[in-house]
Design a protein around this motif. Structure first.
Motif, PDB file in Angstrom:
ATOM      1  N   ASP A 132       2.060  -1.140   0.030  1.00 17.76           N
ATOM      2  CA  ASP A 132      -0.293   0.094  -0.215  1.00 17.76           C
ATOM      3  C   ASP A 132       0.447   1.196  -0.334  1.00 17.76           C
ATOM      4  O   ASP A 132       0.318   2.445   0.092  1.00 17.76           O
ATOM      5  N   GLU A 133       2.167   1.040  -0.097  1.00 17.91           N
ATOM      6  CA  GLU A 133       2.981   2.521  -0.439  1.00 17.91           C
ATOM      7  C   GLU A 133       3.820   2.494  -1.218  1.00 17.91           C
ATOM      8  O   GLU A 133       4.762   3.319  -1.631  1.00 17.91           O
ATOM      9  N   GLY A 134       3.309   1.401  -2.813  1.00 17.25           N
ATOM     10  CA  GLY A 134       3.539   1.727  -3.995  1.00 17.25           C
ATOM     11  C   GLY A 134       5.179   1.074  -3.760  1.00 17.25           C
ATOM     12  O   GLY A 134       6.322   0.319  -3.174  1.00 17.25           O
ATOM     13  N   VAL A 219       4.669  -8.848  -4.387  1.00 16.17           N
ATOM     14  CA  VAL A 219       4.845  -7.857  -3.760  1.00 16.17           C
ATOM     15  C   VAL A 219       4.237  -6.551  -4.535  1.00 16.17           C
ATOM     16  O   VAL A 219       4.238  -5.825  -4.307  1.00 16.17           O
ATOM     17  N   ILE A 220       6.174  -6.685  -5.121  1.00 15.78           N
ATOM     18  CA  ILE A 220       6.075  -5.437  -6.370  1.00 15.78           C
ATOM     19  C   ILE A 220       5.374  -5.228  -7.007  1.00 15.78           C
ATOM     20  O   ILE A 220       4.329  -4.133  -7.748  1.00 15.78           O
ATOM     21  N   ALA A 221       5.083  -6.593  -8.463  1.00 20.45           N
ATOM     22  CA  ALA A 221       4.341  -6.094  -8.919  1.00 20.45           C
ATOM     23  C   ALA A 221       2.590  -5.318  -8.629  1.00 20.45           C
ATOM     24  O   ALA A 221       2.474  -5.152  -9.597  1.00 20.45           O
ATOM     25  N   ASN A 222       2.331  -6.301  -7.725  1.00 21.84           N
ATOM     26  CA  ASN A 222       0.729  -5.479  -6.952  1.00 21.84           C
ATOM     27  C   ASN A 222       0.557  -4.895  -6.812  1.00 21.84           C
ATOM     28  O   ASN A 222      -0.108  -4.060  -7.603  1.00 21.84           O
ATOM     29  N   GLU A 223       1.706  -3.638  -6.572  1.00 25.97           N
ATOM     30  CA  GLU A 223       2.052  -2.158  -6.460  1.00 25.97           C
ATOM     31  C   GLU A 223       1.479  -1.685  -7.487  1.00 25.97           C
ATOM     32  O   GLU A 223       1.361  -0.462  -6.685  1.00 25.97           O
ATOM     33  N   VAL A 224       1.616  -1.891  -8.047  1.00 21.98           N
ATOM     34  CA  VAL A 224       1.926  -1.369  -9.742  1.00 21.98           C
ATOM     35  C   VAL A 224       0.237  -1.634 -10.559  1.00 21.98           C
ATOM     36  O   VAL A 224       0.793  -0.846 -11.431  1.00 21.98           O
ATOM     37  N   GLY A 225       0.345  -2.336 -10.156  1.00 25.35           N
ATOM     38  CA  GLY A 225      -1.329  -2.631 -10.782  1.00 25.35           C
ATOM     39  C   GLY A 225      -1.397  -3.848 -11.248  1.00 25.35           C
ATOM     40  O   GLY A 225      -2.280  -4.222 -12.726  1.00 25.35           O
ATOM     41  N   ALA A 226      -0.014  -4.399 -11.507  1.00 23.78           N
ATOM     42  CA  ALA A 226       0.061  -5.873 -12.323  1.00 23.78           C
ATOM     43  C   ALA A 226      -0.868  -6.604 -11.496  1.00 23.78           C
ATOM     44  O   ALA A 226      -1.390  -6.863 -10.601  1.00 23.78           O
ATOM     45  N   ILE A 227      -1.678  -7.843 -11.971  1.00 21.99           N
ATOM     46  CA  ILE A 227      -2.160  -8.840 -12.187  1.00 21.99           C
ATOM     47  C   ILE A 227      -1.687 -10.242 -11.769  1.00 21.99           C
ATOM     48  O   ILE A 227      -0.909 -10.829 -12.664  1.00 21.99           O
ATOM     49  N   THR A 228      -1.312 -10.692 -10.703  1.00 20.67           N
ATOM     50  CA  THR A 228      -0.312 -12.244 -10.277  1.00 20.67           C
ATOM     51  C   THR A 228      -1.652 -13.492  -9.913  1.00 20.67           C
ATOM     52  O   THR A 228      -1.812 -12.941  -8.722  1.00 20.67           O
TER      53      THR A 228
END
Length: 264
Positions: A132-134, A219-228
């Protein structure tokens, strides 16, 4: 839990481990294989994992650790704080190229990714995120990913999944390769996930990955809106092997709907 402190601690530990790996280039590397003759491990993989585990167990004795080389805990549940570590993701590249490998670390609380790190040791490129902090590439905040169509996408995929195999309909994969803008394969799942998060790739697909390959990157990908997810569109499995896809919004659904058919 003071996640700011844990974040600073983990970053310091990763940078120290990266220095140890770079120093190892000047020493003799001992190479072994695991169950698969091409699944390689070195004394450096083992030494770096033990370095992490010794420090984490000393400073956070109530945390659990999953490590690729088996020196961590026997973890059967994601309850509590769990560190998921790959000391060298891309060992074959480490051996043959001395580049295109990374340290991958994810820290989870009750199954939720709180902190994620991918450190490209040779390039000194550090991808990191806090829930939640990018997400950040070194000190630069990564932007949210925009949608992209298949015909404009560059996709990370290993060529073996386009050849006949026992996991997936390779004919559909051929269709994806022909219709997308281009494909790449770097030999490190962590780096390819980082490249999706930073916009260098638009998607990355694999039929068989372990938790330590993906835990930090998710964690990194989800913070920029990627779907995993896995290739059934379900949440990724963090206690065993599973298929895996990370992709930009819209592209994720297009690939699963039109180009993926798993072989049961």
């Amino acid at each position: 839990m003071n996640w700011g402190f844990v974040d600073r601690y983990a970053k310091s530990l990763i940078k120290e481990a990266g220095h140890k790996i770079r120093v190892s280039f000047f020493n003799q590397i001992h190479i072994d294989s695991k169950a698969d003759a091409n699944d390689l491990v070195t004394n450096i993989d083992r030494d770096i994992e033990q370095f992490f585990i010794k420090r984490i167990q000393t400073d956070f004795p109530d945390h659990k650790i999953i490590g690729e080389e088996g020196f961590g805990d026997k973890v059967e549940t994601m309850e509590g704080v769990v560190w998921i570590l790959d000391p060298i993701d891309g060992t074959m590249n480490f051996i043959h190229q001395q580049r295109n490998f990374a340290i991958s670390l994810g820290i989870y609380l009750d199954g939720v990714g709180m902190l994620g790190y991918i450190y490209d040791v040779v390039r000194d490129d550090f991808y990191h995120a806090k829930k939640d902090e990018g997400a950040y590439y070194n000190d630069e905040r990564l932007p949210q990913l925009e949608k992209v169509a298949v015909n404009n996408a560059v996709i990370g995929v290993n060529a073996r999944w386009v050849a006949p195999n026992r996991y997936i309909d390779h004919e559909k994969m051929i269709g994806l390769v022909l219709e997308c803008r281009g494909t790449r394969s770097y030999g490190s799942a962590a780096i390819e996930i980082a490249y999706v998060a930073s916009g260098r790739l638009d998607a990355y697909i694999s039929m068989r990955l372990s938790p330590w390959d993906i835990a930090g990157g998710m964690v990194i990908a989800n913070e920029v809106g990627a779907i995993t997810t896995n290739l059934n569109g379900e949440p990724s499995h963090l206690l065993g092997q599973d298929s895996f896809i990370v992709a930009r919004p819209r592209l994720h659904g297009d690939i699963l709907k039109n180009y993926i058919r798993l072989i049961k």
